[in-house]
Design an enzyme around this catalytic site. Structure first.
Site, PDB file in Angstrom:
ATOM      1  N   HIS A   1     -14.358  -4.643  -6.203  1.00 25.35           N
ATOM      2  CA  HIS A   1     -14.325  -3.266  -6.708  1.00 25.35           C
ATOM      3  C   HIS A   1     -13.768  -2.327  -5.651  1.00 25.35           C
ATOM      4  O   HIS A   1     -14.437  -2.003  -4.672  1.00 25.35           O
ATOM      5  CB  HIS A   1     -15.746  -2.844  -7.125  1.00 25.35           C
TER       6      HIS A   1
ATOM      7  N   SER B   1     -15.417  -1.416 -12.819  1.00 27.17           N
ATOM      8  CA  SER B   1     -16.365  -0.535 -12.142  1.00 27.17           C
ATOM      9  C   SER B   1     -17.693  -0.465 -12.881  1.00 27.17           C
ATOM     10  O   SER B   1     -18.656   0.086 -12.352  1.00 27.17           O
ATOM     11  CB  SER B   1     -15.775   0.868 -11.969  1.00 27.17           C
TER      12      SER B   1
ATOM     13  N   ASN C   1     -21.932   3.640  -7.505  1.00 31.45           N
ATOM     14  CA  ASN C   1     -22.122   4.392  -8.746  1.00 31.45           C
ATOM     15  C   ASN C   1     -23.586   4.469  -9.158  1.00 31.45           C
ATOM     16  O   ASN C   1     -23.967   5.301  -9.974  1.00 31.45           O
ATOM     17  CB  ASN C   1     -21.289   3.795  -9.881  1.00 31.45           C
TER      18      ASN C   1
ATOM     19  N   GLU D   1     -16.510  -3.169  -2.850  1.00 31.71           N
ATOM     20  CA  GLU D   1     -17.767  -3.820  -3.228  1.00 31.71           C
ATOM     21  C   GLU D   1     -17.428  -5.224  -3.738  1.00 31.71           C
ATOM     22  O   GLU D   1     -16.635  -5.355  -4.685  1.00 31.71           O
ATOM     23  CB  GLU D   1     -18.474  -3.029  -4.336  1.00 31.71           C
TER      24      GLU D   1
HETATM   25  P1  NAI Z   1      -4.995   2.406 -15.929  1.00 33.07           P
HETATM   26  O1  NAI Z   1      -5.103   2.773 -17.337  1.00 33.07           O
HETATM   27  O2  NAI Z   1      -4.285   3.295 -14.964  1.00 33.07           O
HETATM   28  O3  NAI Z   1      -4.254   0.982 -15.841  1.00 33.07           O
HETATM   29  C1  NAI Z   1      -4.577  -0.124 -16.645  1.00 33.07           C
HETATM   30  C2  NAI Z   1      -3.304  -0.922 -16.878  1.00 33.07           C
HETATM   31  O4  NAI Z   1      -3.651  -2.161 -17.471  1.00 33.07           O
HETATM   32  C3  NAI Z   1      -2.334  -0.233 -17.813  1.00 33.07           C
HETATM   33  O5  NAI Z   1      -1.055  -0.170 -17.200  1.00 33.07           O
HETATM   34  C4  NAI Z   1      -2.312  -1.139 -19.048  1.00 33.07           C
HETATM   35  O6  NAI Z   1      -1.034  -1.222 -19.667  1.00 33.07           O
HETATM   36  C5  NAI Z   1      -2.695  -2.477 -18.469  1.00 33.07           C
HETATM   37  N1  NAI Z   1      -3.315  -3.382 -19.405  1.00 33.07           N
HETATM   38  C6  NAI Z   1      -4.233  -3.112 -20.371  1.00 33.07           C
HETATM   39  N2  NAI Z   1      -4.606  -4.240 -20.995  1.00 33.07           N
HETATM   40  C7  NAI Z   1      -3.917  -5.257 -20.417  1.00 33.07           C
HETATM   41  C8  NAI Z   1      -3.888  -6.666 -20.614  1.00 33.07           C
HETATM   42  N3  NAI Z   1      -4.645  -7.245 -21.549  1.00 33.07           N
HETATM   43  N4  NAI Z   1      -3.100  -7.409 -19.820  1.00 33.07           N
HETATM   44  C9  NAI Z   1      -2.332  -6.817 -18.880  1.00 33.07           C
HETATM   45  N5  NAI Z   1      -2.295  -5.488 -18.648  1.00 33.07           N
HETATM   46  C10 NAI Z   1      -3.104  -4.717 -19.415  1.00 33.07           C
HETATM   47  O7  NAI Z   1      -6.468   2.073 -15.437  1.00 33.07           O
HETATM   48  P2  NAI Z   1      -7.068   2.065 -13.951  1.00 33.07           P
HETATM   49  O8  NAI Z   1      -7.660   3.390 -13.662  1.00 33.07           O
HETATM   50  O9  NAI Z   1      -6.072   1.485 -13.018  1.00 33.07           O
HETATM   51  O10 NAI Z   1      -8.307   1.060 -14.121  1.00 33.07           O
HETATM   52  C11 NAI Z   1      -8.135  -0.329 -14.198  1.00 33.07           C
HETATM   53  C12 NAI Z   1      -9.469  -1.015 -13.926  1.00 33.07           C
HETATM   54  O11 NAI Z   1      -9.963  -0.611 -12.664  1.00 33.07           O
HETATM   55  C13 NAI Z   1     -10.576  -0.723 -14.930  1.00 33.07           C
HETATM   56  O12 NAI Z   1     -11.356  -1.890 -15.078  1.00 33.07           O
HETATM   57  C14 NAI Z   1     -11.359   0.380 -14.247  1.00 33.07           C
HETATM   58  O13 NAI Z   1     -12.693   0.446 -14.658  1.00 33.07           O
HETATM   59  C15 NAI Z   1     -11.273  -0.075 -12.809  1.00 33.07           C
HETATM   60  N6  NAI Z   1     -11.460   0.968 -11.820  1.00 33.07           N
HETATM   61  C16 NAI Z   1     -10.898   2.206 -11.954  1.00 33.07           C
HETATM   62  C17 NAI Z   1     -11.095   3.193 -10.988  1.00 33.07           C
HETATM   63  C18 NAI Z   1     -10.472   4.548 -11.135  1.00 33.07           C
HETATM   64  O14 NAI Z   1     -10.847   5.446 -10.363  1.00 33.07           O
HETATM   65  N7  NAI Z   1      -9.526   4.744 -12.041  1.00 33.07           N
HETATM   66  C19 NAI Z   1     -11.920   2.925  -9.781  1.00 33.07           C
HETATM   67  C20 NAI Z   1     -12.391   1.568  -9.698  1.00 33.07           C
HETATM   68  C21 NAI Z   1     -12.195   0.659 -10.691  1.00 33.07           C
END
Ligand code: NAI
Length: 483
Positions: A139, A118, A189, A151
Protein backbone atom coordinates in the site's frame (compact mmCIF):
# COMPACT_ATOMS: atom_id res chain seq x y z
CA UNK A 1 13.41 -15.19 -1.26
CA UNK A 2 14.13 -11.83 -2.87
CA UNK A 3 12.36 -9.66 -5.36
CA UNK A 4 15.22 -7.21 -5.62
CA UNK A 5 16.03 -8.01 -9.25
CA UNK A 6 12.50 -8.77 -10.32
CA UNK A 7 10.83 -7.96 -13.61
CA UNK A 8 7.75 -6.01 -12.68
CA UNK A 9 4.33 -5.72 -14.20
CA UNK A 10 2.22 -2.79 -13.00
CA UNK A 11 -1.48 -3.22 -13.74
CA UNK A 12 -3.49 0.01 -13.73
CA UNK A 13 -1.78 3.10 -15.16
CA UNK A 14 -3.79 5.68 -13.22
CA UNK A 15 -2.62 8.04 -10.52
CA UNK A 16 -1.05 5.34 -8.33
CA UNK A 17 0.09 2.86 -11.01
CA UNK A 18 2.03 5.56 -12.89
CA UNK A 19 3.79 6.62 -9.69
CA UNK A 20 4.63 3.03 -8.78
CA UNK A 21 6.03 2.41 -12.29
CA UNK A 22 8.19 5.53 -11.94
CA UNK A 23 9.62 4.49 -8.57
CA UNK A 24 10.29 0.91 -9.74
CA UNK A 25 11.98 2.07 -12.96
CA UNK A 26 14.09 4.62 -11.09
CA UNK A 27 15.20 1.78 -8.81
CA UNK A 28 16.45 -0.09 -11.89
CA UNK A 29 13.66 -2.57 -12.61
CA UNK A 30 12.26 -3.37 -16.04
CA UNK A 31 8.62 -2.42 -15.76
CA UNK A 32 5.77 -3.44 -18.04
CA UNK A 33 2.75 -1.15 -17.62
CA UNK A 34 -0.71 -2.40 -18.49
CA UNK A 35 -4.10 -0.71 -18.33
CA UNK A 36 -7.43 -2.05 -19.54
CA UNK A 37 -8.23 1.31 -21.12
CA UNK A 38 -6.58 1.43 -24.57
CA UNK A 39 -3.87 4.06 -24.76
CA UNK A 40 -3.82 4.70 -20.99
CA UNK A 41 -0.41 3.06 -20.39
CA UNK A 42 1.20 5.03 -23.28
CA UNK A 43 -0.38 8.23 -21.98
CA UNK A 44 0.92 7.51 -18.48
CA UNK A 45 4.43 6.98 -19.86
CA UNK A 46 4.25 10.23 -21.85
CA UNK A 47 3.19 12.09 -18.71
CA UNK A 48 5.98 10.45 -16.76
CA UNK A 49 8.46 11.64 -19.39
CA UNK A 50 7.31 15.21 -18.64
CA UNK A 51 7.58 14.66 -14.88
CA UNK A 52 11.12 13.33 -15.21
CA UNK A 53 12.07 16.19 -17.55
CA UNK A 54 10.80 18.59 -14.91
CA UNK A 55 12.99 16.91 -12.27
CA UNK A 56 16.00 17.17 -14.60
CA UNK A 57 15.27 20.86 -15.26
CA UNK A 58 15.17 21.51 -11.51
CA UNK A 59 18.47 19.69 -11.08
CA UNK A 60 16.89 16.99 -8.91
CA UNK A 61 17.64 14.14 -11.34
CA UNK A 62 20.50 13.53 -13.78
CA UNK A 63 19.42 13.59 -17.44
CA UNK A 64 20.87 10.15 -18.16
CA UNK A 65 19.14 8.65 -15.09
CA UNK A 66 15.83 10.06 -16.29
CA UNK A 67 16.39 8.65 -19.78
CA UNK A 68 17.33 5.26 -18.41
CA UNK A 69 14.32 5.11 -16.07
CA UNK A 70 11.97 6.01 -18.89
CA UNK A 71 13.53 3.44 -21.21
CA UNK A 72 12.84 0.72 -18.64
CA UNK A 73 9.07 1.31 -18.77
CA UNK A 74 7.23 -0.55 -21.51
CA UNK A 75 3.52 0.02 -22.05
CA UNK A 76 1.96 -3.33 -22.96
CA UNK A 77 -1.48 -4.11 -24.37
CA UNK A 78 -1.92 -7.35 -22.42
CA UNK A 79 -0.54 -8.52 -19.04
CA UNK A 80 2.96 -9.92 -19.56
CA UNK A 81 4.78 -12.54 -17.42
CA UNK A 82 6.72 -11.03 -14.50
CA UNK A 83 8.23 -11.97 -11.14
CA UNK A 84 6.20 -9.35 -9.32
CA UNK A 85 2.88 -7.83 -10.33
CA UNK A 86 1.76 -4.65 -8.56
CA UNK A 87 -1.93 -4.11 -9.01
CA UNK A 88 -3.35 -0.57 -8.88
CA UNK A 89 -6.68 -0.89 -10.68
CA UNK A 90 -10.15 0.21 -9.64
CA UNK A 91 -11.02 -0.35 -5.95
CA UNK A 92 -13.47 -3.21 -6.48
CA UNK A 93 -13.22 -6.69 -4.95
CA UNK A 94 -14.74 -8.61 -7.87
CA UNK A 95 -12.74 -6.79 -10.54
CA UNK A 96 -9.51 -7.36 -8.62
CA UNK A 97 -10.32 -11.05 -8.04
CA UNK A 98 -11.01 -11.53 -11.77
CA UNK A 99 -7.67 -9.91 -12.59
CA UNK A 100 -5.81 -12.19 -10.14
CA UNK A 101 -7.38 -15.29 -11.70
CA UNK A 102 -6.26 -14.10 -15.13
CA UNK A 103 -2.75 -13.34 -13.81
CA UNK A 104 -2.35 -16.70 -12.08
CA UNK A 105 -2.96 -18.47 -15.38
CA UNK A 106 -0.15 -16.43 -16.92
CA UNK A 107 2.48 -16.09 -14.21
CA UNK A 108 5.11 -18.57 -13.04
CA UNK A 109 4.12 -20.30 -9.78
CA UNK A 110 6.72 -18.42 -7.73
CA UNK A 111 5.55 -14.96 -8.88
CA UNK A 112 4.20 -12.57 -6.28
CA UNK A 113 1.09 -10.45 -6.71
CA UNK A 114 1.02 -7.26 -4.65
CA UNK A 115 -2.15 -5.22 -4.38
CA UNK A 116 -2.17 -1.48 -3.72
CA UNK A 117 -5.71 -1.61 -2.33
CA UNK A 118 -6.33 0.94 0.38
CA UNK A 119 -9.51 -0.53 1.82
CA UNK A 120 -10.25 -4.06 0.62
CA UNK A 121 -9.26 -7.03 2.77
CA UNK A 122 -6.20 -8.80 1.39
CA UNK A 123 -7.55 -11.96 3.02
CA UNK A 124 -10.78 -11.63 1.04
CA UNK A 125 -8.97 -10.80 -2.20
CA UNK A 126 -6.92 -14.01 -1.89
CA UNK A 127 -9.97 -16.23 -1.59
CA UNK A 128 -10.37 -18.45 -4.63
CA UNK A 129 -6.79 -17.93 -5.78
CA UNK A 130 -4.73 -20.99 -6.61
CA UNK A 131 -1.80 -19.57 -4.64
CA UNK A 132 -3.27 -17.28 -1.99
CA UNK A 133 0.07 -17.34 -0.13
CA UNK A 134 1.62 -15.32 -2.98
CA UNK A 135 -0.78 -12.37 -2.57
CA UNK A 136 0.28 -9.49 -0.35
CA UNK A 137 -0.73 -5.85 0.10
CA UNK A 138 1.77 -3.19 -0.98
CA UNK A 139 0.00 0.00 0.00
CA UNK A 140 1.64 3.14 -1.32
CA UNK A 141 0.60 6.69 -0.50
CA UNK A 142 -0.17 9.48 -2.90
CA UNK A 143 1.97 10.95 -4.48
CA UNK A 144 3.94 7.72 -4.71
CA UNK A 145 7.37 9.18 -5.61
CA UNK A 146 7.24 11.59 -2.65
CA UNK A 147 5.53 9.67 0.13
CA UNK A 148 7.99 7.49 2.01
CA UNK A 149 5.60 4.96 3.56
CA UNK A 150 4.62 1.55 2.23
CA UNK A 151 2.29 -0.60 4.32
CA UNK A 152 3.05 -4.26 3.64
CA UNK A 153 -0.23 -5.99 4.33
CA UNK A 154 -0.43 -9.68 5.17
CA UNK A 155 -3.73 -11.46 4.71
CA UNK A 156 -4.52 -14.59 6.69
CA UNK A 157 -3.00 -16.77 3.98
CA UNK A 158 -0.02 -14.60 2.96
CA UNK A 159 3.32 -16.42 3.31
CA UNK A 160 5.63 -14.54 5.71
CA UNK A 161 8.54 -14.77 3.25
CA UNK A 162 6.41 -13.13 0.57
CA UNK A 163 5.56 -10.21 2.89
CA UNK A 164 9.22 -9.96 3.87
CA UNK A 165 10.39 -9.92 0.24
CA UNK A 166 8.00 -7.07 -0.57
CA UNK A 167 9.09 -5.27 2.61
CA UNK A 168 12.77 -5.58 1.60
CA UNK A 169 12.01 -4.40 -1.93
CA UNK A 170 10.18 -1.30 -0.70
CA UNK A 171 13.13 -0.48 1.55
CA UNK A 172 15.49 -0.91 -1.39
CA UNK A 173 13.37 1.63 -3.25
CA UNK A 174 14.09 4.17 -0.52
CA UNK A 175 10.73 3.75 1.16
CA UNK A 176 10.05 2.97 4.80
CA UNK A 177 8.10 -0.27 4.89
CA UNK A 178 5.90 -1.28 7.80
CA UNK A 179 4.35 -4.69 8.32
CA UNK A 180 0.65 -4.79 9.03
CA UNK A 181 -2.15 -7.31 9.17
CA UNK A 182 -5.11 -7.06 6.85
CA UNK A 183 -7.62 -5.26 9.09
CA UNK A 184 -9.95 -2.36 8.27
CA UNK A 185 -7.96 0.74 7.30
CA UNK A 186 -4.65 -1.09 7.88
CA UNK A 187 -2.49 1.27 10.00
CA UNK A 188 -2.73 4.83 8.71
CA UNK A 189 -6.36 4.97 7.64
CA UNK A 190 -7.37 3.41 10.93
CA UNK A 191 -5.26 5.37 13.42
CA UNK A 192 -6.02 8.64 11.59
CA UNK A 193 -9.80 8.35 12.03
CA UNK A 194 -9.94 10.30 15.33
CA UNK A 195 -8.06 13.21 13.77
CA UNK A 196 -11.18 13.87 11.70
CA UNK A 197 -13.74 12.40 14.08
CA UNK A 198 -12.85 14.56 17.09
CA UNK A 199 -13.02 17.72 14.99
CA UNK A 200 -16.39 16.66 13.59
CA UNK A 201 -17.63 15.89 17.09
CA UNK A 202 -16.61 19.35 18.32
CA UNK A 203 -18.37 20.92 15.34
CA UNK A 204 -21.49 18.87 15.92
CA UNK A 205 -21.57 20.03 19.54
CA UNK A 206 -20.92 23.59 18.39
CA UNK A 207 -17.93 23.73 20.69
CA UNK A 208 -15.64 25.65 18.33
CA UNK A 209 -15.44 27.01 14.80
CA UNK A 210 -13.50 25.06 12.15
CA UNK A 211 -10.80 27.74 11.89
CA UNK A 212 -10.19 27.58 15.65
CA UNK A 213 -9.87 23.79 15.61
CA UNK A 214 -7.48 23.99 12.66
CA UNK A 215 -5.38 26.74 14.24
CA UNK A 216 -4.99 24.78 17.49
CA UNK A 217 -3.90 21.57 15.77
CA UNK A 218 -1.52 23.46 13.49
CA UNK A 219 -0.04 25.03 16.61
CA UNK A 220 0.44 21.47 17.92
CA UNK A 221 2.64 20.75 14.90
CA UNK A 222 0.26 19.28 12.33
CA UNK A 223 0.80 20.65 8.82
CA UNK A 224 -2.92 21.06 8.31
CA UNK A 225 -5.82 21.17 10.71
CA UNK A 226 -8.48 18.47 10.31
CA UNK A 227 -11.09 20.75 8.71
CA UNK A 228 -8.81 22.16 6.05
CA UNK A 229 -7.42 18.66 5.50
CA UNK A 230 -10.88 17.18 4.97
CA UNK A 231 -11.57 20.05 2.56
CA UNK A 232 -8.41 19.09 0.67
CA UNK A 233 -9.04 15.33 0.63
CA UNK A 234 -12.67 15.89 -0.39
CA UNK A 235 -15.57 15.19 1.94
CA UNK A 236 -16.92 12.50 -0.37
CA UNK A 237 -13.65 10.56 -0.20
CA UNK A 238 -13.07 11.11 3.51
CA UNK A 239 -16.67 10.20 4.35
CA UNK A 240 -16.42 7.05 2.21
CA UNK A 241 -13.27 5.90 4.04
CA UNK A 242 -14.91 6.57 7.43
CA UNK A 243 -18.00 4.65 6.37
CA UNK A 244 -15.97 1.72 5.12
CA UNK A 245 -13.93 1.50 8.36
CA UNK A 246 -17.20 1.79 10.36
CA UNK A 247 -18.94 -0.97 8.39
CA UNK A 248 -15.85 -3.18 8.35
CA UNK A 249 -15.76 -2.99 12.17
CA UNK A 250 -19.35 -4.25 12.37
CA UNK A 251 -20.56 -0.76 13.13
CA UNK A 252 -18.48 -0.30 16.25
CA UNK A 253 -19.78 3.06 17.42
CA UNK A 254 -16.28 4.30 18.00
CA UNK A 255 -15.97 4.73 14.23
CA UNK A 256 -19.40 6.33 13.73
CA UNK A 257 -19.40 8.75 10.78
CA UNK A 258 -20.56 12.31 11.36
CA UNK A 259 -23.80 14.00 10.43
CA UNK A 260 -21.80 17.20 9.94
CA UNK A 261 -19.84 15.57 7.14
CA UNK A 262 -22.90 13.80 5.76
CA UNK A 263 -24.50 17.25 5.34
CA UNK A 264 -21.50 18.58 3.44
CA UNK A 265 -21.57 15.57 1.12
CA UNK A 266 -25.35 15.88 0.62
CA UNK A 267 -24.95 19.53 -0.27
CA UNK A 268 -22.10 18.86 -2.68
CA UNK A 269 -19.81 21.01 -0.52
CA UNK A 270 -16.96 18.61 -1.09
CA UNK A 271 -14.11 20.95 -0.24
CA UNK A 272 -11.51 22.64 -2.39
CA UNK A 273 -12.47 20.77 -5.52
CA UNK A 274 -16.03 22.11 -5.44
CA UNK A 275 -15.11 25.59 -4.19
CA UNK A 276 -16.73 25.08 -0.81
CA UNK A 277 -16.41 22.76 2.15
CA UNK A 278 -15.97 24.02 5.69
CA UNK A 279 -14.41 27.02 4.01
CA UNK A 280 -14.94 28.82 0.75
CA UNK A 281 -12.20 28.68 -1.87
CA UNK A 282 -9.93 30.17 -3.03
CA UNK A 283 -10.09 32.25 0.19
CA UNK A 284 -9.74 29.30 2.60
CA UNK A 285 -10.00 29.57 6.38
CA UNK A 286 -10.73 32.98 7.91
CA UNK A 287 -8.14 34.22 10.39
CA UNK A 288 -8.69 33.48 14.07
CA UNK A 289 -9.25 36.61 16.10
CA UNK A 290 -6.87 37.35 18.97
CA UNK A 291 -7.29 40.11 21.52
CA UNK A 292 -4.52 42.06 23.17
CA UNK A 293 -3.72 40.57 26.54
CA UNK A 294 -2.17 42.78 29.21
CA UNK A 295 -0.04 40.97 31.74
CA UNK A 296 -2.36 40.31 34.68
CA UNK A 297 -1.66 41.07 38.32
CA UNK A 298 -2.08 38.85 41.37
CA UNK A 299 -1.04 39.07 45.02
CA UNK A 300 -0.10 35.40 45.22
CA UNK A 301 1.03 33.04 42.46
CA UNK A 302 1.57 29.30 42.89
CA UNK A 303 2.77 26.92 40.17
CA UNK A 304 1.20 23.50 40.66
CA UNK A 305 2.52 20.14 39.50
CA UNK A 306 5.63 19.15 37.61
CA UNK A 307 6.86 18.79 34.08
CA UNK A 308 7.25 20.96 31.01
CA UNK A 309 4.07 23.00 31.45
CA UNK A 310 4.68 23.71 35.14
CA UNK A 311 8.25 24.73 34.33
CA UNK A 312 7.02 27.15 31.70
CA UNK A 313 4.76 28.86 34.21
CA UNK A 314 7.58 28.99 36.72
CA UNK A 315 9.87 30.58 34.13
CA UNK A 316 7.24 33.16 33.14
CA UNK A 317 6.39 34.08 36.75
CA UNK A 318 9.65 34.11 38.67
CA UNK A 319 7.93 35.26 41.88
CA UNK A 320 5.61 32.24 41.98
CA UNK A 321 5.82 29.64 44.73
CA UNK A 322 5.88 25.98 43.64
CA UNK A 323 3.76 23.05 44.77
CA UNK A 324 5.22 20.17 42.75
CA UNK A 325 3.23 17.52 44.65
CA UNK A 326 -0.11 19.07 43.64
CA UNK A 327 -2.55 16.79 41.80
CA UNK A 328 -3.01 19.28 38.98
CA UNK A 329 -0.74 21.19 36.63
CA UNK A 330 -0.95 24.93 36.10
CA UNK A 331 -1.04 28.24 37.89
CA UNK A 332 -3.02 29.53 40.84
CA UNK A 333 -3.37 33.30 40.69
CA UNK A 334 -5.06 34.41 43.91
CA UNK A 335 -8.35 32.47 43.73
CA UNK A 336 -8.20 31.67 40.00
CA UNK A 337 -6.95 28.28 38.87
CA UNK A 338 -5.50 28.02 35.36
CA UNK A 339 -5.19 24.30 34.77
CA UNK A 340 -3.91 21.98 32.07
CA UNK A 341 -6.89 19.91 30.95
CA UNK A 342 -7.24 16.55 32.67
CA UNK A 343 -10.40 15.67 30.77
CA UNK A 344 -12.79 17.48 33.10
CA UNK A 345 -14.58 20.64 32.09
CA UNK A 346 -13.92 23.91 33.89
CA UNK A 347 -17.45 23.71 35.30
CA UNK A 348 -16.91 20.20 36.66
CA UNK A 349 -13.76 21.29 38.45
CA UNK A 350 -15.41 24.47 39.75
CA UNK A 351 -18.30 22.39 41.08
CA UNK A 352 -15.87 20.21 43.02
CA UNK A 353 -14.22 23.27 44.54
CA UNK A 354 -15.74 26.43 45.71
CA UNK A 355 -18.13 27.40 42.93
CA UNK A 356 -17.19 31.05 43.19
CA UNK A 357 -13.49 30.32 42.67
CA UNK A 358 -12.85 30.74 38.94
CA UNK A 359 -11.42 27.88 36.88
CA UNK A 360 -9.80 28.05 33.46
CA UNK A 361 -8.73 24.88 31.69
CA UNK A 362 -6.33 25.05 28.80
CA UNK A 363 -5.39 22.63 26.08
CA UNK A 364 -2.32 20.42 25.82
CA UNK A 365 0.44 22.79 24.64
CA UNK A 366 2.34 20.55 22.25
CA UNK A 367 3.77 23.23 20.01
CA UNK A 368 6.21 25.98 20.77
CA UNK A 369 3.54 28.65 21.03
CA UNK A 370 0.70 30.19 19.07
CA UNK A 371 -2.97 29.28 19.33
CA UNK A 372 -4.01 27.44 22.48
CA UNK A 373 -7.63 26.68 23.32
CA UNK A 374 -9.07 27.37 26.75
CA UNK A 375 -12.47 27.17 28.38
CA UNK A 376 -13.66 28.78 31.57
CA UNK A 377 -16.20 28.19 34.26
CA UNK A 378 -18.91 30.83 34.06
CA UNK A 379 -17.43 33.43 36.35
CA UNK A 380 -13.97 34.39 35.11
CA UNK A 381 -13.49 37.97 34.01
CA UNK A 382 -9.95 38.12 32.63
CA UNK A 383 -8.86 34.57 31.98
CA UNK A 384 -6.24 34.72 29.33
CA UNK A 385 -3.45 37.08 30.26
CA UNK A 386 -1.88 34.26 32.26
CA UNK A 387 -1.66 32.03 29.20
CA UNK A 388 -0.53 34.86 26.95
CA UNK A 389 2.34 35.46 29.36
CA UNK A 390 3.60 31.98 28.42
CA UNK A 391 3.79 33.02 24.78
CA UNK A 392 0.48 31.53 23.66
CA UNK A 393 -2.36 33.14 21.77
CA UNK A 394 -5.30 31.93 23.85
CA UNK A 395 -8.53 31.22 21.97
CA UNK A 396 -11.76 30.59 23.81
CA UNK A 397 -14.02 27.65 23.06
CA UNK A 398 -17.00 26.02 24.73
CA UNK A 399 -16.36 24.24 28.00
CA UNK A 400 -16.10 20.68 26.65
CA UNK A 401 -13.85 17.98 28.08
CA UNK A 402 -10.42 17.52 26.53
CA UNK A 403 -10.69 20.73 24.45
CA UNK A 404 -9.15 20.27 20.97
CA UNK A 405 -5.56 19.02 20.99
CA UNK A 406 -5.70 16.91 24.16
CA UNK A 407 -8.72 14.90 23.10
CA UNK A 408 -7.43 14.46 19.56
CA UNK A 409 -3.96 13.30 20.58
CA UNK A 410 -5.37 11.04 23.30
CA UNK A 411 -7.68 9.39 20.80
CA UNK A 412 -4.89 8.94 18.23
CA UNK A 413 -2.80 7.28 20.96
CA UNK A 414 -5.76 5.11 21.98
CA UNK A 415 -6.42 3.94 18.44
CA UNK A 416 -2.73 3.16 17.94
CA UNK A 417 -2.72 1.24 21.22
CA UNK A 418 -5.69 -0.83 20.07
CA UNK A 419 -3.95 -1.53 16.76
CA UNK A 420 -0.89 -2.83 18.64
CA UNK A 421 -3.08 -4.79 21.06
CA UNK A 422 -4.72 -6.50 18.09
CA UNK A 423 -1.44 -7.32 16.35
CA UNK A 424 -2.06 -4.94 13.44
CA UNK A 425 1.41 -3.42 13.85
CA UNK A 426 4.00 -2.77 16.52
CA UNK A 427 4.61 0.55 18.29
CA UNK A 428 7.48 1.59 16.05
CA UNK A 429 5.41 0.67 12.99
CA UNK A 430 2.52 2.84 14.18
CA UNK A 431 4.87 5.78 14.76
CA UNK A 432 6.58 5.51 11.35
CA UNK A 433 3.29 4.99 9.56
CA UNK A 434 1.68 8.12 10.99
CA UNK A 435 4.75 10.30 10.48
CA UNK A 436 5.40 9.14 6.94
CA UNK A 437 1.92 8.25 5.67
CA UNK A 438 0.13 11.40 6.85
CA UNK A 439 3.03 13.65 7.95
CA UNK A 440 2.15 13.76 11.66
CA UNK A 441 4.69 15.78 13.63
CA UNK A 442 5.26 12.80 15.96
CA UNK A 443 4.07 9.23 16.28
CA UNK A 444 1.31 8.26 18.74
CA UNK A 445 3.75 6.40 20.99
CA UNK A 446 6.16 9.33 20.95
CA UNK A 447 3.33 11.56 22.24
CA UNK A 448 2.49 8.90 24.80
CA UNK A 449 6.09 8.90 26.08
CA UNK A 450 5.93 12.68 26.53
CA UNK A 451 2.50 12.83 28.11
CA UNK A 452 2.46 9.63 30.21
CA UNK A 453 0.04 6.71 30.04
CA UNK A 454 -1.68 7.53 33.33
CA UNK A 455 -2.58 11.07 32.19
CA UNK A 456 -3.88 9.82 28.83
CA UNK A 457 -5.95 7.06 30.46
CA UNK A 458 -7.36 9.51 33.02
CA UNK A 459 -8.34 11.96 30.30
CA UNK A 460 -10.03 9.28 28.19
CA UNK A 461 -11.86 7.85 31.18
CA UNK A 462 -13.27 11.31 31.90
CA UNK A 463 -14.35 11.77 28.30
CA UNK A 464 -15.92 8.33 28.49
CA UNK A 465 -17.89 9.12 31.60
CA UNK A 466 -18.90 12.55 30.25
CA UNK A 467 -20.26 11.27 26.94
CA UNK A 468 -21.24 7.77 28.05
CA UNK A 469 -20.75 6.17 24.67
CA UNK A 470 -18.28 3.69 23.29
CA UNK A 471 -16.15 6.22 21.52
CA UNK A 472 -13.78 6.93 24.39
CA UNK A 473 -13.33 3.45 25.83
CA UNK A 474 -9.71 2.94 26.77
CA UNK A 475 -7.63 0.38 24.91
CA UNK A 476 -6.62 -2.54 27.14
CA UNK A 477 -3.08 -2.06 25.84
CA UNK A 478 -2.99 1.50 27.14
CA UNK A 479 -4.57 0.64 30.47
CA UNK A 480 -2.04 -2.13 31.07
CA UNK A 481 0.92 0.14 30.41
CA UNK A 482 3.29 0.81 33.28
CA UNK A 483 2.91 4.37 34.52
P1 NAI B 1 -7.18 5.61 -11.01
O1 NAI B 1 -8.60 5.64 -11.35
O2 NAI B 1 -6.34 6.83 -11.19
O3 NAI B 1 -6.48 4.46 -11.88
C1 NAI B 1 -7.00 3.16 -12.03
C2 NAI B 1 -6.60 2.66 -13.41
O4 NAI B 1 -6.90 1.28 -13.48
C3 NAI B 1 -7.35 3.34 -14.53
O5 NAI B 1 -6.43 3.84 -15.48
C4 NAI B 1 -8.22 2.22 -15.12
O6 NAI B 1 -8.37 2.32 -16.53
C5 NAI B 1 -7.43 0.99 -14.76
N1 NAI B 1 -8.22 -0.21 -14.66
C6 NAI B 1 -9.45 -0.38 -14.11
N2 NAI B 1 -9.81 -1.67 -14.16
C7 NAI B 1 -8.79 -2.35 -14.74
C8 NAI B 1 -8.57 -3.72 -15.05
N3 NAI B 1 -9.49 -4.65 -14.77
N4 NAI B 1 -7.40 -4.07 -15.61
C9 NAI B 1 -6.48 -3.13 -15.90
N5 NAI B 1 -6.63 -1.81 -15.65
C10 NAI B 1 -7.79 -1.43 -15.06
O7 NAI B 1 -7.08 5.06 -9.52
P2 NAI B 1 -5.91 5.22 -8.45
O8 NAI B 1 -6.20 6.40 -7.60
O9 NAI B 1 -4.59 5.11 -9.13
O10 NAI B 1 -6.15 3.94 -7.51
C11 NAI B 1 -5.78 2.65 -7.91
C12 NAI B 1 -5.74 1.74 -6.69
O11 NAI B 1 -4.86 2.28 -5.73
C13 NAI B 1 -7.08 1.54 -5.97
O12 NAI B 1 -7.12 0.22 -5.48
C14 NAI B 1 -7.00 2.55 -4.84
O13 NAI B 1 -7.79 2.21 -3.75
C15 NAI B 1 -5.53 2.44 -4.49
N6 NAI B 1 -4.98 3.60 -3.81
C16 NAI B 1 -5.28 4.88 -4.18
C17 NAI B 1 -4.74 5.97 -3.51
C18 NAI B 1 -5.07 7.37 -3.93
O14 NAI B 1 -4.73 8.30 -3.18
N7 NAI B 1 -5.66 7.59 -5.10
C19 NAI B 1 -3.81 5.78 -2.37
C20 NAI B 1 -3.50 4.40 -2.11
C21 NAI B 1 -4.09 3.37 -2.78
Amino acid sequence: MTLNDSRILVVGAGLMGAGIAQVAAQAGHDVALFDARAGAAEAAKAKLAQTLEGLVAKGRLAADAAQAALARITPVDAPAPADLVIEAIVENLDVKRALFAELEALLPAEAVIATNTSSISVTALARGMQRPERLVGMHFFNPVPLMKLVEVVSGLGTAPEVAQAVFDLAQRWGKTAVHTRSTPGFIVNRIARPYYAEALMLLQDRAAAPELIDACLRAAGFRMGPCELMDLIGHDTNFAVTNSVFAANFFDRRFTPSLVQQELVDAGFLGRKSGRGFYRYPEGAPAVHHDEYPRPEAKRLVVHGQGVVADRFAAAFAQAERQPASDWVGLEADRTQIRLTDGRTAREIAAERDLRAPVIVFDLPLGAGSDLAYAKSGNVSDPVGWLAALGFKPVEMADVPGLVVARTIAMLINEAADAVQQGVCDEAGADSAMKLGVNYPAGPFEWLALWGADAVVALLDRLDSYYRGERYRVSPYLRAMPT
